[in-house]
Each structure stands twice: as C-alpha cells, then as structure tokens.
Design a protein around this motif. Structure first.
Motif, short mmCIF file in Angstrom:
data_model
loop_
_atom_site.label_atom_id
_atom_site.label_comp_id
_atom_site.label_asym_id
_atom_site.label_seq_id
_atom_site.Cartn_x
_atom_site.Cartn_y
_atom_site.Cartn_z
N ARG A 464 0.86 -1.19 0.00
CA ARG A 464 0.00 0.00 0.00
C ARG A 464 0.89 1.23 0.00
NH1 ARG A 464 -5.34 1.54 1.22
NH2 ARG A 464 -5.53 3.71 1.89
N CYS A 465 0.67 2.10 -0.99
CA CYS A 465 1.52 3.29 -1.10
C CYS A 465 0.68 4.49 -1.52
CB CYS A 465 2.66 3.05 -2.10
SG CYS A 465 2.11 2.64 -3.77
N THR A 466 1.18 5.66 -1.17
CA THR A 466 0.59 6.92 -1.61
C THR A 466 1.67 7.67 -2.38
OG1 THR A 466 -0.89 7.02 0.29
CG2 THR A 466 -0.50 9.07 -0.91
N VAL A 467 1.38 7.99 -3.63
CA VAL A 467 2.36 8.57 -4.53
C VAL A 467 1.83 9.92 -5.01
CG1 VAL A 467 3.70 8.23 -6.63
CG2 VAL A 467 3.00 6.25 -5.27
N ARG A 468 2.65 10.96 -4.85
CA ARG A 468 2.22 12.31 -5.21
C ARG A 468 2.97 12.81 -6.43
NH1 ARG A 468 -0.51 15.91 -2.45
NH2 ARG A 468 -0.16 14.81 -0.48
N HIS A 469 2.24 13.47 -7.32
CA HIS A 469 2.84 14.15 -8.47
C HIS A 469 2.10 15.47 -8.62
CE1 HIS A 469 4.11 14.05 -13.01
NE2 HIS A 469 4.63 15.05 -12.33
N GLY A 470 2.76 16.57 -8.27
CA GLY A 470 2.09 17.87 -8.33
C GLY A 470 1.01 17.96 -7.27
N ASP A 471 -0.20 18.31 -7.70
CA ASP A 471 -1.30 18.46 -6.74
C ASP A 471 -2.16 17.21 -6.63
OD1 ASP A 471 -2.45 18.53 -9.23
OD2 ASP A 471 -3.74 20.25 -8.84
N ARG A 529 9.97 12.26 -10.87
CA ARG A 529 9.15 13.41 -10.50
C ARG A 529 8.14 13.09 -9.41
NH1 ARG A 529 7.10 15.23 -16.32
NH2 ARG A 529 8.32 13.55 -17.23
N LEU A 530 8.16 11.87 -8.93
CA LEU A 530 7.16 11.44 -7.95
C LEU A 530 7.67 11.62 -6.52
CD1 LEU A 530 5.96 8.10 -9.60
CD2 LEU A 530 4.91 10.35 -9.80
N GLU A 531 6.76 11.92 -5.63
CA GLU A 531 7.06 11.95 -4.19
C GLU A 531 6.36 10.76 -3.55
OE1 GLU A 531 5.91 14.48 -0.16
OE2 GLU A 531 5.41 15.27 -2.16
N ILE A 532 7.13 9.89 -2.92
CA ILE A 532 6.56 8.71 -2.26
C ILE A 532 6.15 9.14 -0.85
CG2 ILE A 532 6.87 6.28 -1.75
CD1 ILE A 532 7.21 7.20 -4.73
N VAL A 533 4.88 9.42 -0.67
CA VAL A 533 4.38 9.90 0.62
C VAL A 533 4.45 8.79 1.66
CG1 VAL A 533 2.40 10.92 1.81
CG2 VAL A 533 2.88 11.54 -0.56
N SER A 534 4.08 7.59 1.26
CA SER A 534 4.14 6.44 2.17
C SER A 534 4.20 5.17 1.35
CB SER A 534 2.92 6.41 3.10
OG SER A 534 1.73 6.21 2.34
N CYS A 535 4.79 4.12 1.92
CA CYS A 535 4.88 2.83 1.23
C CYS A 535 5.12 1.75 2.28
CB CYS A 535 6.00 2.85 0.20
SG CYS A 535 6.16 1.30 -0.73
N THR A 536 4.19 0.82 2.40
CA THR A 536 4.33 -0.24 3.41
C THR A 536 5.14 -1.42 2.88
OG1 THR A 536 2.23 -1.26 2.69
CG2 THR A 536 2.12 0.38 4.46
N GLY A 537 5.46 -1.42 1.60
CA GLY A 537 6.26 -2.49 1.03
C GLY A 537 7.58 -1.96 0.50
N GLU A 538 7.99 -2.46 -0.66
CA GLU A 538 9.26 -2.06 -1.29
C GLU A 538 8.97 -1.26 -2.56
OE1 GLU A 538 13.15 -4.16 -3.48
OE2 GLU A 538 11.49 -5.39 -2.68
N TRP A 539 9.56 -0.07 -2.67
CA TRP A 539 9.39 0.78 -3.85
C TRP A 539 10.56 0.51 -4.81
CZ3 TRP A 539 5.43 3.29 -5.77
CH2 TRP A 539 5.63 4.18 -6.83
N ARG A 540 10.26 0.01 -6.02
CA ARG A 540 11.31 -0.42 -6.94
C ARG A 540 11.46 0.48 -8.17
NH1 ARG A 540 9.91 -6.91 -7.36
NH2 ARG A 540 10.10 -7.40 -5.12
N PHE A 541 10.63 1.47 -8.31
CA PHE A 541 10.69 2.30 -9.52
C PHE A 541 11.75 3.38 -9.38
CE2 PHE A 541 6.26 0.76 -9.23
CZ PHE A 541 6.20 0.07 -10.43
N PRO A 542 12.46 3.73 -10.49
CA PRO A 542 12.27 3.22 -11.86
C PRO A 542 13.01 1.91 -12.09
CG PRO A 542 13.98 4.88 -11.85
CD PRO A 542 13.47 4.81 -10.45
N LEU A 543 12.46 1.11 -13.00
CA LEU A 543 13.11 -0.13 -13.37
C LEU A 543 14.17 0.14 -14.43
CD1 LEU A 543 9.95 -2.42 -13.71
CD2 LEU A 543 11.40 -2.08 -11.69
N GLU A 544 15.08 -0.79 -14.54
CA GLU A 544 16.10 -0.67 -15.58
C GLU A 544 15.46 -0.79 -16.95
OE1 GLU A 544 20.19 -2.99 -17.03
OE2 GLU A 544 19.17 -3.54 -15.16
N ALA A 545 15.85 0.08 -17.87
CA ALA A 545 15.28 0.07 -19.22
C ALA A 545 15.71 -1.19 -19.96
CB ALA A 545 15.71 1.30 -20.00
N PRO A 546 14.81 -1.78 -20.78
CA PRO A 546 15.17 -2.97 -21.56
C PRO A 546 16.16 -2.62 -22.66
CG PRO A 546 13.01 -2.18 -22.22
CD PRO A 546 13.44 -1.35 -21.03
#
Length: 553
Positions: A464-471, A529-546
């Motif tokens: 469970r996560c809350t992700v903010r971008h701008g408003d 550009r994202l702000e990770i407000v909260s995350c109860t697990g593991e945040w893995r982004f960004p992934l390596e490009a193929p």
C-alpha cells in the motif's frame, strides 16, 4: 536588417479552448502582383480586428511592390504603377502590420494564399517565423454553405448571403466582406456545438461528416481528462474511451477517422455520457475497469481478457517443462498474464532455444524408468533438448537449466537474451536475415514478457503506497488504485470501485493486469518526478530500461 522579434507561436490549448466571443480575430486580405509568394509582391494590405462582433480597428495601406503591376492585375484590382508609386515599400510597413496582427487569430478567405505572402514578407525582412492560429472562411463555407450557393467565391457568398460589405478586389473592402462572412459562419457553427476556438479550427473537416448533426452532443463536454461512453438506443454502452481532453477527443471522431468500425458506431450512437476525472492516468484506469465490466461491442483493446495466458514452469515436477496455460495453477511458477498465445509461444521458443528443457508432454514420475526400446524425441536428436523419458538427460545439467528458467521468470533474462543476441548477430552477418529476424522476434517477445512481469511485480511489491505528483496523490493497494486525492478539493474521485484484492503471493489474475500495468508504467516513466508519501512495502521504480534490439542490415 531589423533584429529578429519574438516568435508569435501557436496558441496553448487553454487559449484554443477560449469561448469564441472572447477571441480576437484579425481578418486580412492582400492584393499582389501575382500568385507566387516567392516571385510576386504585395501591392495592398487590408485588415480588420474584431472581438465579440465588435470592430476593434482597421489597418489599410497601399504598398509599392518595386516592380511593374501586370495589366491583368490592373484590370482586376484597378491598381496601377502610378497609384502605388508613392506608397511605402513593404519593409517599412511590416513592423506596424506585425503589431496589428499581434497574437490574434489569423482569418482570411483562402487563407493559405494571404498567409503565405505575409510569411514570405516577414522572412525576407529577417523577422521571426509567424505561426498564428488560422481560420479559413473559404474552407468553413465549403463545409457549411455548399448546399446554398453555387460556389464559395467571396463575391458569390457576399451576394447570395446579402453581406453588409461587397468585395471589390481591393484589400480593405474584401477584408470587411470576409469579416461579415466570418460572423455569419460563427452563427451557423454554433448550431453544430462550436463554442470554443479549438472547435472552430477543426469544424472545416467535422462539418462535412455524415454524422455532423450529432456534434451538438459534444457541447457539454469539458476540456478536461476523463472517460467518455457512446451509448445506443436503449442506453447500452457501445464504446468506452479515455481522453486527456474529453471535448477534443470526442469531436475528433467526426473528422477524418477512416477506421472501419467508427462509421457504424457513430450511426448507432444516440447519447454521450462522460466521467470527468482528475488526470489522464486515473482516466485510463477507470476506462479499463468499465471495459472489463461492460464489455462494449465496439471496444477491442481491453475486452480480450479471455485471450490472456501464462507461460508456466512446473518446478514441482521431477523433470520440469514449459507450457502455455490459460489460468495459473496452484503449483509452478508463471510468467504473465501475456496478451496472446502467440506472444507466449514466442517466449517459450526463446527459452527453449537456449535452455535444453524437455519438450515432450509425457508425465514423468520421480521413479520413471525408460523402456529398453525408448527412442529419444526429435528435439533431443537435434541436440536442442534433453529427453528424460528416453533416459537421455543429465540430472545436474537439467537442474541448472531449470534454475536458469526460474531466474528468468523472476526477471533475470540477461543470460538468455545475451545468447540469443549473439546468435542473431551471427545470422545477420551470414546474411541469413529471415532466421535472424525470427530470433529477434523471439527475443522481443521474451523481453516484453519479462518487462511486463517486472512492472507488475514492482507495483505489487509496494503493497500500500501513496504517490504524489504535483497536486495529485494516488493511493494504490496491491496494484489497485483505491483513491485519488487532489489538493484543494474534496469528494469521491473514483466513480468506479476497484476490483477485489488478490493475494500478492499468487500470480496476477488476467482481469487485473490491465489496471496494474497502467499504474506501473506511469510510475516507472515519471519516477524521478514522484514523491513517495508512504509505502508499506518495497518501492522499486524506476526499473532498468530494456535493451534496444536492432537487426543489422
């Protein structure tokens, strides 16, 4: 040479959405020595600036072209060399003309002619490129008045429609007549739901559409992100779509969209419903939910969940093998869901071409003993697979192949991709291009499948996560969008409830993958550009490009 001035560029979309009564139009007409913008010159300029039906000012001047006026032009316009001899040269009036034009909408009858000469004059004088929003009254007239007049010449339209001003092939008279025509066309266009500048710039192609009368249904659509639904006679939903700008997207269906299913769909459509949403990614999520639940007839993408499938490795088996299955089973590891069996088959072929896993479907127990007369399968005979059913398999080597396949299912495809890439390069160097292309297709399918798996696994790993971008802030739980919070607003943002949660230890169900991929791709693309407000697990982004695979010619 005058210093370059600031560019008068294309308007922003907010400007294009301005109500027409607030838009400033500059109606222009030119007289010239001929029809070539490179070889001929301007002899007279007339312009009228209007807004909300009111004249804000006029601009008129003769211009000395610096060359003789051809006799046929004199007959047409009445302008002679003597008349323009004392007039200013074009270079001396361009500054005043540019100031008069400003950032208003450029209007002319057959606008490409007048605009072409104006741009050429600015360019010759070393001025910055002039790129206004353009309205062509001739194009509008051809769409909206063609049944009422024999042709759309300005003189014909002025006579048949009884315009206040009569064109005389003189610049200001013709500009005034074009202004009268513009106002008449705006009145007609309002009947087709044209309320903003963006509507007006597209109406030339929309008005001629067989279903143009239905354009009035778009009048209430906002210029905001959301989801639209085309509905039939019984209010059944025929089609669901998403849009960054609802009004613009829906009206585009009445343009030059030649897709075979669009015409029948618009003929059946009787009403348009819409859901206004905070942002495009939320719109895409809601679109996927509605399509999955309603299964509209005219939707193709998103309605083929029943065709999704998985690649399965039955690691609990004594001699594991790969298979393509529609639904994941309780045992084994799975790659997917993938969008088609064709892609899944290419993935299996890619893995099997590197790892010598058995290809037969014979059930083998832990105590399997091959028959004395057992014959190895054709793949084993070709040396591309082991055949434990015939007793031709080395346990240690087979276990290593299974471990490599399992690692690939968990996202590490590098060893297999590297082997196939080398093979592809070798085939291309030997000019065996068809075989090289086949290998490339397998690698591409494998990379796509692994990429999908890594994206979905990454989002599910966040719990469970809350992700903010701008408003805006998205609340995601187990890969599902459960809420969107917009700063300064209150109320429910999601008009469609999320699907039921799924145990993250189980393979992702087919019906959930579309929504998970929408969110995961967005978070991966905009991770910086994202702000990770909260995350109860593991945040893995960004992934390596193929890797970028290209077949050398």
């Amino acid at each position: 040479m005058p210093a370059p001035r600031a560019v008068v560029g294309q308007r922003s979309f907010d400007d294009l959405g301005t109500p027409l009564h607030e838009v400033t139009f500059c109606v222009l007409d030119l007289e010239t020595t001929g029809g070539s913008r490179t070889d001929d010159m301007i002899t007279e300029i007339g312009a009228v600036k209007v807004r909300g039906g009111e004249c804000l000012g006029t601009f008129h001047t003769l211009v000395n072209p610096g060359r003789a006026i051809p006799p046929q032009i004199t007959v047409l316009t009445g302008l002679t060399d003597a008349v323009v001899r004392t007039a200013p040269r074009i270079e001396t009036v361009l500054g005043t003309l540019r100031d008069f034009l400003g950032d208003s909408v450029f209007v002319a009858h057959n606008a490409s002619f007048d605009l072409g000469f104006v741009r050429a004059a600015f360019e010759r004088d070393g001025r910055s490129e002039y790129k206004p929003t353009v309205v062509d009254t001739a194009a509008l007239a051809r769409r909206m008045l063609r049944d009422e007049v024999p042709n759309c010449k300005l003189s014909t339209l002025a006579s048949r429609l009884r315009l206040d001003h009569t064109p005389t092939h003189r610049a200001l008279d013709d500009a005034l007549a074009t202004t009268d025509l513009l106002h008449l066309l705006l009145e007609r266009a309002a009947g087709l739901g044209v309320l903003g500048l963006d509507d007006l710039t597209s109406i030339a192609k929309l008005a001629g559409h067989p279903q143009a009368r239905k354009l009035t249904m778009t009048s209430s659509l906002p210029r905001t992100p959301g989801v639209y639904m085309f509905c039939g006679n019984r209010d059944e939903v025929l089609y669901v779509g998403k849009a960054t700008n609802l009004r613009q997207r829906v009206r585009s269906y009445f343009g030059r969209d030649d897709r075979r299913r669009i015409g029948p769909m618009l003929r059946e459509m009787q009403t348009i419903r819409h859901l206004e949403l905070p942002d495009p990614v939320t719109a895409e999520v809601i679109e996927s939910r509605l399509i999955a639940r309603m299964l509209p007839r005219y939707n193709r993408a998103g309605t083929r969940v029943d065709k999704y499938c998985y690649v399965r490795l039955d690691v609990e088996s004594p001699w594991p093998r790969l298979s393509v299955v529609k639904d994941p089973s309780a045992k084994g590891v799975h790659l997917g869901p993938l969008p088609s069996r064709k892609m899944a088959a290419l993935v299996v072929e890619a893995i099997q071409s590197v790892l010598p896993l058995r290809r037969c479907s014979t059930r083998l127990s832990a105590r399997h003993t091959p028959a004395p007369d057992a014959v190895s399968c054709s793949s084993a005979q070709l040396g591309v697979a082991m055949c434990p059913c015939a007793g031709e398999a080395d346990r240690l080597r087979y276990d290593a192949a299974v471990a490599a396949a399992r690692s690939l299912f968990e996202g590490n495809a590098d060893p297999v991709v590297e082997h196939l890439s080398v093979r592809m390069t070798e085939l291309a160097a030997a000019q065996r291009f068809e075989e090289a292309a086949m290998v490339r297709d397998r690698v591409s399918a494998l990379l796509g499948a692994v990429r999908r798996q890594r994206l979905t696994d990454a989002l599910r790993a966040a719990d469970r996560c809350t992700v903010r971008h701008g408003d805006r802030a998205w609340v995601v739980e187990h890969g599902r969008l459960v809420d969107v919070v917009v700063t300064g607003t209150a109320g429910r943002a999601l008009p469609v409830d999320p699907p039921d949660p799924v145990d993250v230890t189980l393979p992702l169900p087919r019906r959930h993958v579309d929504e998970v991929l929408v969110l995961a791709k967005y978070f991966d693309k905009h991770a910086d550009r994202l702000e990770i407000v909260s995350c109860t697990g593991e945040w893995r982004f960004p992934l390596e490009a193929p890797p970028d695979l290209r077949l050398a010619a």
